[in-house]
Design an enzyme around this catalytic site. Structure first.
Site, PDB file in Angstrom:
ATOM      1  N   GLU A 253      -7.392   6.805   0.859  1.00  0.00           N
ATOM      2  CA  GLU A 253      -6.220   6.056   0.409  1.00  0.00           C
ATOM      3  C   GLU A 253      -6.517   5.386  -0.929  1.00  0.00           C
ATOM      4  O   GLU A 253      -7.668   5.093  -1.254  1.00  0.00           O
ATOM      5  CB  GLU A 253      -5.853   4.996   1.455  1.00  0.00           C
ATOM      6  CG  GLU A 253      -4.602   4.194   1.119  1.00  0.00           C
ATOM      7  CD  GLU A 253      -4.115   3.336   2.275  1.00  0.00           C
ATOM      8  OE1 GLU A 253      -3.026   2.756   2.173  1.00  0.00           O
ATOM      9  OE2 GLU A 253      -4.848   3.254   3.293  1.00  0.00           O
TER      10      GLU A 253
ATOM     11  N   ASN B 242       4.265   6.559   7.126  1.00  0.00           N
ATOM     12  CA  ASN B 242       3.073   5.969   7.720  1.00  0.00           C
ATOM     13  C   ASN B 242       3.403   4.592   8.279  1.00  0.00           C
ATOM     14  O   ASN B 242       4.025   3.771   7.599  1.00  0.00           O
ATOM     15  CB  ASN B 242       1.971   5.817   6.662  1.00  0.00           C
ATOM     16  CG  ASN B 242       0.812   4.963   7.156  1.00  0.00           C
ATOM     17  OD1 ASN B 242      -0.044   5.445   7.894  1.00  0.00           O
ATOM     18  ND2 ASN B 242       0.776   3.703   6.760  1.00  0.00           N
ATOM     19  N   GLU B 243       3.007   4.340   9.504  1.00  0.00           N
ATOM     20  CA  GLU B 243       3.198   3.035  10.139  1.00  0.00           C
ATOM     21  C   GLU B 243       4.599   2.479   9.858  1.00  0.00           C
ATOM     22  O   GLU B 243       4.767   1.346   9.403  1.00  0.00           O
ATOM     23  CB  GLU B 243       2.104   2.056   9.699  1.00  0.00           C
ATOM     24  CG  GLU B 243       0.726   2.485  10.162  1.00  0.00           C
ATOM     25  CD  GLU B 243      -0.359   1.441   9.944  1.00  0.00           C
ATOM     26  OE1 GLU B 243      -0.073   0.363   9.389  1.00  0.00           O
ATOM     27  OE2 GLU B 243      -1.512   1.707  10.349  1.00  0.00           O
TER      28      GLU B 243
ATOM     29  N   GLU C 169      -5.564   7.601  11.911  1.00  0.00           N
ATOM     30  CA  GLU C 169      -6.329   6.430  11.462  1.00  0.00           C
ATOM     31  C   GLU C 169      -7.113   5.894  12.645  1.00  0.00           C
ATOM     32  O   GLU C 169      -6.529   5.521  13.664  1.00  0.00           O
ATOM     33  CB  GLU C 169      -5.431   5.336  10.888  1.00  0.00           C
ATOM     34  CG  GLU C 169      -4.813   5.683   9.544  1.00  0.00           C
ATOM     35  CD  GLU C 169      -4.122   4.496   8.878  1.00  0.00           C
ATOM     36  OE1 GLU C 169      -4.560   3.345   9.110  1.00  0.00           O
ATOM     37  OE2 GLU C 169      -3.153   4.726   8.142  1.00  0.00           O
TER      38      GLU C 169
END
Length: 499
Positions: free
Chosen positions: A25, A170-171, A302
């Protein structure tokens, strides 16, 4: 009586090599100074990509790499990272630093080529648009004279790339938009519709799944799978569902030090790591209701240890050191993934270089392979092997670990293992979490085996930041029983020839 039984002749699911994936990231020094130093750096590089990092990752056979985030993905607009004139933006999520976009799509795909691995790109759902993500897919994978293919050629790349894995946000329950599950479920279907296959590039769309134990999120999202009344196949909109879970100390608020911890804090952390087994089992049970043939893969994109940031570092850079404890978290977690091969298709350790449970750490020209790197090195042989389930007996040694709050005590097994079979050879991984030596015994049934070799990972103390990996001669077979003599807090990998 033996500790466990392994049937050598029974068929099992294949352990996907993608379970051993990684994650990079735009966070701290993962990309810049870690993977990318720029073409003018004195550190040997290929158009700015550190070649020592590339070689170290190739040594562990990295099967896929997730990029550009993480939370950064839902702030990232991919056109900022192509062409000659790239704007700067603020990375407010991680350290409040300026991002110059010098590492973008073409640089990432060059890294993928150097590694000989597969890309996993996470698209922007939180602050982006359907059109933006659809065009990114087209830019990367379309080969004719379409608008995005022409733009790619203008930026120096004639032929399209192959990019199978795409994350749909994401999330989304948190940093990716703070969405309700019902809202995100609709977006997953919408984005899945417009992120299209181009040519022979078939997408594997990964929908944003739950935060740890949010089973209602999984229930809501999986309920959208089925007959949609449009002639669509049940999994046309997404083929994977993500899950995130990190290992820490006593609690999320009290993560604890990476290097200075008590024995009790060690047990808290290992119980937290072992919780991965419960999470996968319970989310998989919900998925089975709507997807009984298990066409949709669970993607743990993750995972890893998350301790308090290193004192004196930018807290937004998530800098932490590693000890033997991190290596044991990795060995236990990979065993859990292997043992759930029927549902877990992919997993991605956070993160590749310089951040959280990194496999590599850079300091100027210096490159260090962490304890976790060695665990991945030893695990390579499990990828794409056929799972041989390890059936533990009821008297398996456990330790009770108490938790704060409503969670019940964890009955933490002190021995963990996974076994795979490929090309006439069995690979057995065994972890001893106990603070004292032990001998693990396995009743091998349905065939005969001979020990062909092994390796052992351990250290003199849990808090050691360097581990040793040596040849292992503590495994022997007598009367069909494999005995593995393990030192305290150690991890062994044994190869057996099957007949």
């Amino acid at each position: 009586m033996t500790d466990a039984v392994i049937n050598l002749d029974l068929p099992g699911p294949v352990v996907s090599r993608h379970q051993h994936g990684h994650f990079a990231e735009h966070l701290g020094r993962c990309i810049y100074d870690g993977i990318f130093v720029g073409p003018d750096s004195p550190i040997p590089n290929d158009n700015g990509i550190r070649l020592d990092v590339v070689e170290a990752l190739k040594e562990i056979g990295i099967p896929n790499l997730r990029w550009p985030g993480g939370c950064f993905a839902d702030d990232y607009h991919w056109k900022d990272g192509i062409g000659e004139d790239r704007p700067t933006v603020v990375n407010s999520l991680w350290g409040d630093v300026v991002e110059d976009n010098s590492f973008g799509t073409h640089e990432f795909m060059r890294l993928i080529e150097l590694l000989g691995t597969e890309p996993y790109i996470c698209g922007n759902v939180g602050s982006g648009t359907v059109q933006e993500m659809s065009q990114w897919v087209e830019y990367l994978t379309r080969g004719d004279d379409s608008p995005m293919a022409r733009l790619r050629r203008e930026n120096g790349r004639d032929e399209p790339w192959s990019v199978k894995f795409w994350g749909v946000g994401n999330e989304s329950w948190g940093c990716g938009g703070n969405m309700r599950p019902e809202h995100y479920a609709d977006l997953a279907r919408q984005y899945g519709t417009y992120c299209r296959d181009h040519g022979d590039n078939t997408l594997y769309r990964i929908a944003c799944g739950p935060n740890v134990d949010d089973y209602a999120w999984t229930q809501t999202l999986m309920a959208t799978v089925g007959d949609l009344g449009c002639g669509c196949r049940p999994t046309d909109h997404f083929q994977g569902l993500s899950l995130h879970h990190y290992t820490f100390g006593r609690s999320w608020e009290q993560k604890g030090s990476a290097t200075e911890f008590s024995d009790d804090e060690y047990w808290y952390a290992m119980a937290n790591a072992f919780r991965m087994d419960e999470l996968i089992s319970r989310h998989a049970a919900i998925m089975d209701v709507y997807d009984p043939t298990r066409r949709i893969g669970l993607v743990v994109d993750e995972w890893g240890t998350w301790w308090e940031p290193e004192p004196g570092s930018n807290p937004g850079f998530l800098v932490q050191r590693q000890t033997l404890r991190d290596a044991l978290v990795a060995s236990v977690t990979l065993d859990i993934f292997h043992n759930h091969a029927d549902r877990v298709f992919m997993a991605n350790l956070a993160q590749t270089v310089n951040v959280l449970q990194a496999v590599l750490v850079t300091d100027g020209e210096k490159l260090t392979r962490t304890p976790t790197w060695h665990v991945f090195k030893l695990n390579q042989g499990h990828g794409d092997g056929e799972l041989l389930p390890v059936a533990w007996r009821g008297d398996r040694a456990v330790r009770a670990v108490a938790h704060d709050g409503p969670r019940p005590d964890t009955q933490l097994p002190l021995l963990h293992a996974s076994a795979t079979r490929r090309d006439g050879r069995m690979l057995l991984s065994v972890t001893n979490l106990a603070l004292e030596a032990t001998t693990a015994t396995f009743d091998l049934r349905g065939g005969t085996a001979t020990v062909a070799g092994g390796q052992l990972l351990t250290a003199s103390d849990l808090r050691d930041e360097e581990v040793t990996v040596t040849g292992f001669d503590g495994a022997s077979i007598a009367g069909g029983v494999l005995s593995v003599a393990l030192p305290a807090t150690s991890y062994a990998v044994i190869e057996l020839d099957l007949a």
